[in-house]
Scaffold this motif. Structure first.
Motif, PDB file in Angstrom:
ATOM      1  N   SER A   5       4.603   2.221  -6.199  1.00 60.01           N
ATOM      2  CA  SER A   5       4.826   3.635  -6.480  1.00 60.01           C
ATOM      3  C   SER A   5       3.558   4.209  -7.092  1.00 60.01           C
ATOM      4  O   SER A   5       2.659   3.465  -7.486  1.00 60.01           O
ATOM      5  CB  SER A   5       6.020   3.830  -7.421  1.00 60.01           C
ATOM      6  OG  SER A   5       5.781   3.208  -8.671  1.00 60.01           O
ATOM      7  N   ARG A   6       3.489   5.522  -7.155  1.00 65.78           N
ATOM      8  CA  ARG A   6       2.323   6.145  -7.759  1.00 65.78           C
ATOM      9  C   ARG A   6       2.750   7.420  -8.472  1.00 65.78           C
ATOM     10  O   ARG A   6       3.722   8.068  -8.081  1.00 65.78           O
ATOM     11  CB  ARG A   6       1.245   6.438  -6.718  1.00 65.78           C
ATOM     12  CG  ARG A   6       1.594   7.496  -5.695  1.00 65.78           C
ATOM     13  CD  ARG A   6       0.530   7.558  -4.585  1.00 65.78           C
ATOM     14  NE  ARG A   6      -0.762   8.015  -5.082  1.00 65.78           N
ATOM     15  CZ  ARG A   6      -1.903   7.869  -4.421  1.00 65.78           C
ATOM     16  NH1 ARG A   6      -1.919   7.237  -3.245  1.00 65.78           N
ATOM     17  NH2 ARG A   6      -3.028   8.329  -4.932  1.00 65.78           N
ATOM     18  N   ASP A   7       1.977   7.758  -9.490  1.00 62.15           N
ATOM     19  CA  ASP A   7       2.174   8.990 -10.235  1.00 62.15           C
ATOM     20  C   ASP A   7       0.833   9.711 -10.218  1.00 62.15           C
ATOM     21  O   ASP A   7      -0.071   9.363 -10.992  1.00 62.15           O
ATOM     22  CB  ASP A   7       2.629   8.679 -11.662  1.00 62.15           C
ATOM     23  CG  ASP A   7       2.967   9.936 -12.458  1.00 62.15           C
ATOM     24  OD1 ASP A   7       2.480  11.026 -12.103  1.00 62.15           O
ATOM     25  OD2 ASP A   7       3.699   9.800 -13.441  1.00 62.15           O
ATOM     26  N   ALA A  39       0.038  12.600 -11.183  1.00 66.34           N
ATOM     27  CA  ALA A  39      -0.238  13.344 -12.419  1.00 66.34           C
ATOM     28  C   ALA A  39      -0.870  12.437 -13.472  1.00 66.34           C
ATOM     29  O   ALA A  39      -1.606  12.912 -14.335  1.00 66.34           O
ATOM     30  CB  ALA A  39       1.043  13.957 -12.949  1.00 66.34           C
ATOM     31  N   LYS A  40      -0.573  11.142 -13.387  1.00 64.40           N
ATOM     32  CA  LYS A  40      -1.113  10.181 -14.351  1.00 64.40           C
ATOM     33  C   LYS A  40      -2.238   9.346 -13.754  1.00 64.40           C
ATOM     34  O   LYS A  40      -2.755   8.433 -14.417  1.00 64.40           O
ATOM     35  CB  LYS A  40      -0.002   9.254 -14.849  1.00 64.40           C
ATOM     36  CG  LYS A  40       1.075   9.966 -15.660  1.00 64.40           C
ATOM     37  CD  LYS A  40       2.104   8.977 -16.179  1.00 64.40           C
ATOM     38  CE  LYS A  40       3.147   9.683 -17.031  1.00 64.40           C
ATOM     39  NZ  LYS A  40       4.176   8.740 -17.558  1.00 64.40           N
ATOM     40  N   ASN A  41      -2.588   9.621 -12.508  1.00 72.83           N
ATOM     41  CA  ASN A  41      -3.661   8.861 -11.836  1.00 72.83           C
ATOM     42  C   ASN A  41      -3.394   7.362 -11.888  1.00 72.83           C
ATOM     43  O   ASN A  41      -4.303   6.556 -12.146  1.00 72.83           O
ATOM     44  CB  ASN A  41      -5.019   9.154 -12.469  1.00 72.83           C
ATOM     45  CG  ASN A  41      -5.500  10.569 -12.188  1.00 72.83           C
ATOM     46  OD1 ASN A  41      -4.914  11.289 -11.384  1.00 72.83           O
ATOM     47  ND2 ASN A  41      -6.565  10.968 -12.856  1.00 72.83           N
ATOM     48  N   THR A  42      -2.157   6.991 -11.626  1.00 67.52           N
ATOM     49  CA  THR A  42      -1.768   5.597 -11.770  1.00 67.52           C
ATOM     50  C   THR A  42      -0.908   5.153 -10.591  1.00 67.52           C
ATOM     51  O   THR A  42      -0.052   5.915 -10.118  1.00 67.52           O
ATOM     52  CB  THR A  42      -0.993   5.378 -13.080  1.00 67.52           C
ATOM     53  OG1 THR A  42      -1.804   5.790 -14.182  1.00 67.52           O
ATOM     54  CG2 THR A  42      -0.628   3.912 -13.269  1.00 67.52           C
ATOM     55  N   VAL A  43      -1.145   3.936 -10.151  1.00 69.61           N
ATOM     56  CA  VAL A  43      -0.301   3.305  -9.141  1.00 69.61           C
ATOM     57  C   VAL A  43       0.316   2.059  -9.769  1.00 69.61           C
ATOM     58  O   VAL A  43      -0.308   1.396 -10.607  1.00 69.61           O
ATOM     59  CB  VAL A  43      -1.106   2.967  -7.871  1.00 69.61           C
ATOM     60  CG1 VAL A  43      -2.222   1.978  -8.146  1.00 69.61           C
ATOM     61  CG2 VAL A  43      -0.191   2.460  -6.772  1.00 69.61           C
ATOM     62  N   ALA A  53       0.838  -1.192   0.000  1.00 66.49           N
ATOM     63  CA  ALA A  53       0.000   0.000   0.000  1.00 66.49           C
ATOM     64  C   ALA A  53       0.870   1.237   0.000  1.00 66.49           C
ATOM     65  O   ALA A  53       2.046   1.195   0.404  1.00 66.49           O
ATOM     66  CB  ALA A  53      -0.925   0.006   1.216  1.00 66.49           C
ATOM     67  N   ILE A  54       0.281   2.333  -0.448  1.00 64.45           N
ATOM     68  CA  ILE A  54       1.012   3.588  -0.543  1.00 64.45           C
ATOM     69  C   ILE A  54       0.082   4.728  -0.168  1.00 64.45           C
ATOM     70  O   ILE A  54      -1.098   4.729  -0.518  1.00 64.45           O
ATOM     71  CB  ILE A  54       1.595   3.762  -1.970  1.00 64.45           C
ATOM     72  CG1 ILE A  54       2.536   4.960  -2.046  1.00 64.45           C
ATOM     73  CG2 ILE A  54       0.491   3.848  -3.013  1.00 64.45           C
ATOM     74  CD1 ILE A  54       3.366   4.981  -3.324  1.00 64.45           C
TER      75      ILE A  54
END
Length: 124
Positions: free
Chosen positions: A71-73, A75-79, A50-51
């Motif tokens: 990890s997550r970005d 700005a890209k709405n992505t994990v 989890a993050i």
């Protein structure tokens, strides 16, 4: 509502690597802590990683520590879940989940939104 779509699963040999992605849409992605869970046939769904909303806090199941990285970005709405040194016992359907609030969670019941899952199969 938050919609989650996982991708990146597949068949890999033991010792190999995969990167799972989870694309989110709907409400503000950065408002949610995100988690990865997995479920093997005949077993309960279990926590993987989890993050927190910012990425500043992470947690891992003992069985994947040192091999998996979340990890997550925003700005890209992505994990993402980077999985290295995969083992046959890692075979399962992997689910992405979103949790309201800022803290990470390790229990499935803490997560209100779930993706459809992506199959990971590790051959020996």
């Amino acid at each position: 509502q938050v919609q989650l779509v996982e991708s990146g699963g597949g068949l890999v040999q033991a010792g190999g690597s995969l990167r799972l992605s989870c694309a989110a849409s709907g409400r503000t992605f950065s408002n949610y802590a995100m988690g990865w869970f997995r479920q093997a046939p005949g077993k309960e769904r279990e926590f993987v990683s989890a993050i927190s909303w910012s990425g500043g806090s992470t947690d891992y199941a003992d069985s994947v520590k040192g091999r998996f990285t979340i990890s997550r970005d925003n700005a890209k709405n992505t994990v993402y879940l980077h999985m290295n040194s995969l083992k046959p016992e890692n075979t399962a359907v992997y689910y992405c989940a979103a949790k309201g609030g800022l803290r990470v969670g390790v229990r499935p019941g803490e997560y209100g939104y779930w993706g459809q899952g992506t199959q990971v199969t590790v051959s020996s």
